[in-house]
Design a protein around this motif. Sequence first.
Motif, PDB file in Angstrom:
ATOM      1  N   ASP A  80       0.824  -1.210   0.000  1.00  0.00           N
ATOM      2  CA  ASP A  80       0.000   0.000   0.000  1.00  0.00           C
ATOM      3  C   ASP A  80       0.860   1.263   0.000  1.00  0.00           C
ATOM      4  N   GLU A  81       1.943   1.245   0.773  1.00  0.00           N
ATOM      5  CA  GLU A  81       2.831   2.410   0.817  1.00  0.00           C
ATOM      6  C   GLU A  81       3.498   2.643  -0.539  1.00  0.00           C
ATOM      7  N   ASN A  82       3.961   1.565  -1.162  1.00  0.00           N
ATOM      8  CA  ASN A  82       4.565   1.692  -2.493  1.00  0.00           C
ATOM      9  C   ASN A  82       3.544   2.213  -3.498  1.00  0.00           C
ATOM     10  N   PHE A  83       2.314   1.709  -3.381  1.00  0.00           N
ATOM     11  CA  PHE A  83       1.264   2.139  -4.292  1.00  0.00           C
ATOM     12  C   PHE A  83       0.988   3.636  -4.146  1.00  0.00           C
ATOM     13  N   LYS A  84       0.935   4.129  -2.928  1.00  0.00           N
ATOM     14  CA  LYS A  84       0.629   5.546  -2.708  1.00  0.00           C
ATOM     15  C   LYS A  84       1.688   6.450  -3.333  1.00  0.00           C
ATOM     16  N   GLU A  85       2.940   6.007  -3.306  1.00  0.00           N
ATOM     17  CA  GLU A  85       4.003   6.788  -3.951  1.00  0.00           C
ATOM     18  C   GLU A  85       3.796   6.829  -5.459  1.00  0.00           C
ATOM     19  N   ILE A  86       3.430   5.689  -6.030  1.00  0.00           N
ATOM     20  CA  ILE A  86       3.176   5.620  -7.474  1.00  0.00           C
ATOM     21  C   ILE A  86       1.986   6.499  -7.844  1.00  0.00           C
ATOM     22  N   THR A  88       0.778   9.151  -6.307  1.00  0.00           N
ATOM     23  CA  THR A  88       1.132  10.572  -6.198  1.00  0.00           C
ATOM     24  C   THR A  88       1.872  11.044  -7.439  1.00  0.00           C
ATOM     25  N   SER A  89       2.802  10.231  -7.912  1.00  0.00           N
ATOM     26  CA  SER A  89       3.569  10.577  -9.103  1.00  0.00           C
ATOM     27  C   SER A  89       2.677  10.664 -10.338  1.00  0.00           C
ATOM     28  N   TYR A  90       1.783   9.712 -10.495  1.00  0.00           N
ATOM     29  CA  TYR A  90       0.913   9.695 -11.677  1.00  0.00           C
ATOM     30  C   TYR A  90      -0.130  10.812 -11.626  1.00  0.00           C
ATOM     31  N   LYS A  91      -0.591  11.171 -10.452  1.00  0.00           N
ATOM     32  CA  LYS A  91      -1.553  12.279 -10.346  1.00  0.00           C
ATOM     33  C   LYS A  91      -0.895  13.580 -10.803  1.00  0.00           C
ATOM     34  N   ARG A  92       0.352  13.783 -10.413  1.00  0.00           N
ATOM     35  CA  ARG A  92       1.076  14.984 -10.850  1.00  0.00           C
ATOM     36  C   ARG A  92       1.248  14.979 -12.366  1.00  0.00           C
ATOM     37  N   THR A  93       1.623  13.831 -12.901  1.00  0.00           N
ATOM     38  CA  THR A  93       1.819  13.719 -14.355  1.00  0.00           C
ATOM     39  C   THR A  93       0.525  14.016 -15.100  1.00  0.00           C
ATOM     40  N   ALA A  94      -0.585  13.439 -14.621  1.00  0.00           N
ATOM     41  CA  ALA A  94      -1.873  13.638 -15.279  1.00  0.00           C
ATOM     42  C   ALA A  94      -2.315  15.096 -15.202  1.00  0.00           C
ATOM     43  N   ALA A  95      -2.090  15.733 -14.046  1.00  0.00           N
ATOM     44  CA  ALA A  95      -2.481  17.136 -13.886  1.00  0.00           C
ATOM     45  C   ALA A  95      -1.675  18.036 -14.816  1.00  0.00           C
TER      46      ALA A  95
END
Length: 249
Positions: A80-86, A88-95
């Motif tokens: 779950d912790e690894n997933f949350k990091e991924i 966060t990164s993808y949300k920034r990219t999409a935005a």
Amino acid sequence: MYEETVYEELDRWKRKLTKRQSMMGRYTKGLQAKVNGLIPEKVHTFVTTSIKNMTHATLIGSEYTTKIEPKQGLSLSERDENFKEILTSYKRTAALEGAGTGAGGIILGMVDFPLLLSIKMKFLFDTAATYGYDVHDYRERLFVLYLFQLAFSREEKRPMLLERIENWTEEKEKLPSKDVYLAEVDWKSFQLDYRDYIDLPKMLQLIPGFGAIVGATANYRFLEILGETAMNGYRMRLLEDKKEYRRKP
């Protein structure tokens, strides 16, 4: 202790998924239908074609194959912790992608559809690997598509999709070969569900200037919704697999 907390979160998530749409949601759906009628048909055709191409490539291609190897030997909390990091990164990219294409009006706004689809698919494939599943197996790709469909489906379809995901261990054993299944995919339904879900905010994104704000906000939100669905879908599978493992002598 952590797993008990996850079970509670899963129960809340499933209740939210199957909750009846609010009056505001039904109003928005009606407004969306009106907006759709004002959009040129070539735009709708472009969106539909993008969705079909993405779905087809997900099933048989390698365009979205993750470079992350399926992670083994991790606890659910670590995953779950690894997933949350991924996420966060993808949300920034999409935005950033939504802001950039939204600032350019209708032409760049149309380009956003396939770009955002690609980001979402890559995100789901990375998520699968994070939770220990290998997307080189076509059945895992199908599971990815079901997660995608559940995240952006119409209210009346969610219970059926949720049940299929909850019982994936049994479902995947019933699947025919990849080639046969590919011919049976309901492309039209898949496309319409997703297009209807995203149409209103994405069409507002086509407005020059204003579109940049809408594009960034909408894309960020879409990744949040997809992320919640993906995380909980894989959580259910891991917990079910663990339960099955415990049953074995």
